[in-house]
Motif scaffolding. Structure first.
Motif, mmCIF file in Angstrom:
data_model
loop_
_atom_site.group_PDB
_atom_site.id
_atom_site.type_symbol
_atom_site.label_atom_id
_atom_site.label_comp_id
_atom_site.label_asym_id
_atom_site.label_seq_id
_atom_site.Cartn_x
_atom_site.Cartn_y
_atom_site.Cartn_z
ATOM 1 N N GLU A 215 0.810 -1.216 0.000
ATOM 2 C CA GLU A 215 0.000 0.000 0.000
ATOM 3 C C GLU A 215 0.845 1.269 0.000
ATOM 4 O O GLU A 215 1.917 1.296 0.593
ATOM 5 C CB GLU A 215 -0.923 0.035 1.226
ATOM 6 C CG GLU A 215 -1.944 -1.080 1.270
ATOM 7 C CD GLU A 215 -2.866 -0.963 2.472
ATOM 8 O OE1 GLU A 215 -3.838 -0.190 2.389
ATOM 9 O OE2 GLU A 215 -2.606 -1.635 3.483
ATOM 10 N N VAL B 19 -3.513 3.786 -3.029
ATOM 11 C CA VAL B 19 -3.190 2.684 -3.939
ATOM 12 C C VAL B 19 -2.838 1.435 -3.139
ATOM 13 O O VAL B 19 -1.983 1.478 -2.255
ATOM 14 C CB VAL B 19 -2.021 3.057 -4.874
ATOM 15 C CG1 VAL B 19 -1.690 1.886 -5.803
ATOM 16 C CG2 VAL B 19 -2.354 4.302 -5.681
ATOM 17 N N ARG B 20 -3.513 0.349 -3.479
ATOM 18 C CA ARG B 20 -3.316 -0.915 -2.744
ATOM 19 C C ARG B 20 -3.187 -2.061 -3.742
ATOM 20 O O ARG B 20 -4.017 -2.214 -4.629
ATOM 21 C CB ARG B 20 -4.502 -1.154 -1.816
ATOM 22 C CG ARG B 20 -4.416 -2.373 -0.922
ATOM 23 C CD ARG B 20 -5.583 -2.351 0.065
ATOM 24 N NE ARG B 20 -5.513 -3.404 1.048
ATOM 25 C CZ ARG B 20 -6.263 -4.513 1.017
ATOM 26 N NH1 ARG B 20 -7.143 -4.688 0.041
ATOM 27 N NH2 ARG B 20 -6.146 -5.423 1.963
ATOM 28 N N LEU B 21 -2.133 -2.840 -3.600
ATOM 29 C CA LEU B 21 -1.955 -4.061 -4.385
ATOM 30 C C LEU B 21 -2.272 -5.245 -3.487
ATOM 31 O O LEU B 21 -1.825 -5.307 -2.343
ATOM 32 C CB LEU B 21 -0.524 -4.199 -4.913
ATOM 33 C CG LEU B 21 0.066 -3.054 -5.741
ATOM 34 C CD1 LEU B 21 1.384 -3.508 -6.365
ATOM 35 C CD2 LEU B 21 -0.883 -2.587 -6.803
ATOM 36 N N ILE C 282 -5.150 -4.135 -8.508
ATOM 37 C CA ILE C 282 -4.900 -2.771 -8.057
ATOM 38 C C ILE C 282 -6.211 -2.164 -7.580
ATOM 39 O O ILE C 282 -7.172 -2.074 -8.355
ATOM 40 C CB ILE C 282 -4.327 -1.887 -9.187
ATOM 41 C CG1 ILE C 282 -3.063 -2.496 -9.790
ATOM 42 C CG2 ILE C 282 -4.041 -0.472 -8.665
ATOM 43 C CD1 ILE C 282 -2.586 -1.765 -11.036
ATOM 44 N N HIS D 249 -7.894 1.338 -5.948
ATOM 45 C CA HIS D 249 -7.678 2.765 -5.690
ATOM 46 C C HIS D 249 -8.875 3.275 -4.917
ATOM 47 O O HIS D 249 -10.002 3.196 -5.395
ATOM 48 C CB HIS D 249 -7.518 3.543 -6.998
ATOM 49 C CG HIS D 249 -7.282 4.999 -6.795
ATOM 50 N ND1 HIS D 249 -8.255 5.952 -7.017
ATOM 51 C CD2 HIS D 249 -6.186 5.681 -6.351
ATOM 52 C CE1 HIS D 249 -7.769 7.143 -6.738
ATOM 53 N NE2 HIS D 249 -6.518 7.016 -6.333
ATOM 54 N N TYR E 65 1.148 -4.549 -16.960
ATOM 55 C CA TYR E 65 0.094 -3.863 -16.210
ATOM 56 C C TYR E 65 -0.990 -3.341 -17.133
ATOM 57 O O TYR E 65 -0.775 -3.157 -18.333
ATOM 58 C CB TYR E 65 0.672 -2.702 -15.394
ATOM 59 C CG TYR E 65 1.587 -1.766 -16.161
ATOM 60 C CD1 TYR E 65 1.082 -0.738 -16.949
ATOM 61 C CD2 TYR E 65 2.969 -1.910 -16.089
ATOM 62 C CE1 TYR E 65 1.917 0.113 -17.639
ATOM 63 C CE2 TYR E 65 3.817 -1.059 -16.785
ATOM 64 C CZ TYR E 65 3.283 -0.051 -17.562
ATOM 65 O OH TYR E 65 4.118 0.784 -18.252
ATOM 66 N N ILE F 131 -1.656 6.548 -10.522
ATOM 67 C CA ILE F 131 -1.898 5.278 -9.838
ATOM 68 C C ILE F 131 -0.916 4.214 -10.313
ATOM 69 O O ILE F 131 -0.309 3.497 -9.503
ATOM 70 C CB ILE F 131 -3.354 4.806 -10.073
ATOM 71 C CG1 ILE F 131 -4.332 5.814 -9.481
ATOM 72 C CG2 ILE F 131 -3.579 3.423 -9.477
ATOM 73 C CD1 ILE F 131 -5.774 5.584 -9.907
ATOM 74 N N MET F 132 -0.744 4.098 -11.630
ATOM 75 C CA MET F 132 0.088 3.021 -12.150
ATOM 76 C C MET F 132 1.570 3.176 -11.817
ATOM 77 O O MET F 132 2.223 2.184 -11.467
ATOM 78 C CB MET F 132 -0.114 2.868 -13.655
ATOM 79 C CG MET F 132 0.511 1.593 -14.200
ATOM 80 S SD MET F 132 -0.055 0.085 -13.335
ATOM 81 C CE MET F 132 -1.654 -0.138 -14.088
ATOM 82 N N ALA G 199 1.831 1.804 -8.415
ATOM 83 C CA ALA G 199 1.642 0.353 -8.391
ATOM 84 C C ALA G 199 2.890 -0.380 -8.881
ATOM 85 O O ALA G 199 3.327 -1.372 -8.272
ATOM 86 C CB ALA G 199 0.430 -0.031 -9.236
#
Length: 200
Positions: free
Chosen positions: A10, A14-16, A77, A79, A104, A115-116, A119
């Motif tokens: 995180e 943004v959280r993976l 991903i 958001h 991605y 965001i990307m 990530a």
């Protein structure tokens, strides 16, 4: 389980996290809304695939098996709590190479918001610190401007063009390769990115 998996990463909104079977409705709707945005860049098989397409549950099961085997890290991903895309570390290799490749995609409705890059930086730092990889690469069609901007923002090295590198649609397509080794980001890729692009 393989080293470094499962994992949740995180940074701000943004959280993976691992892709789950219960993501089916949101994931399928997102892909359907973004067909025109994503299809020109999606890799395909040069050999005709027979039989029905795999279900989403089968798709997740395959990705999970690859993650458990230590050859892939398939992250969803989120958001601000909404599923918006996917980042996958594939072709993970140890031995004398210790490398992985990152691919991605993100929904067009949130593209360009930073965001990307976050990530990709989170996934890269995880590979360097938790998996002990030495090198990460990203391969992008020369015509894919939005994806090129991601690696440019992150400062990955342009290593040139790989001719006829991946099959997309009905042809073998050239890709530009961008790479980074752990020595180039002693404090982490996310830290370097944040120093150059402070969060609002």
């Amino acid at each position: 389980m393989a080293r470094g998996w499962p994992a949740v990463l995180e940074d701000g909104p943004v959280r993976l996290r691992p892709l789950r079977r219960r993501d089916a409705t949101a994931w399928l709707a997102l892909r359907a809304r973004n067909v025109a945005w994503l299809e020109p860049w999606d890799a395909t098989s040069p050999v005709p695939v027979e039989g029905p397409r795999p279900t989403f549950a089968q798709f997740v099961r395959t990705l999970s098996a690859q993650a458990r085997a230590g050859v892939s890290l398939p992250f969803a991903i989120d958001h601000e709590g909404e599923l918006v895309g996917q980042v996958t570390v594939s072709s993970i290799t140890y031995g004398s190479l210790r490398s992985g490749a990152i691919g991605y995609w993100i929904s067009e409705h949130v593209a360009g918001r930073g965001i990307m890059p976050v990530a990709v930086a989170l996934a890269t730092d995880h590979c360097f610190t938790e998996l002990g990889l030495h090198r990460i690469e990203v391969n992008i069609r020369p015509e894919n401007g939005p994806s090129l901007r991601v690696v440019e923002k992150l400062g990955l090295r342009d290593e040139g063009v790989r001719e006829r590198f991946l099959h997309i649609g009905d042809e073998w397509c050239d890709h530009r390769t961008f790479a980074l080794t752990v020595e180039e980001v002693p404090h982490g890729l996310l830290a370097r990115y944040r120093a150059q692009h402070p969060a609002p």
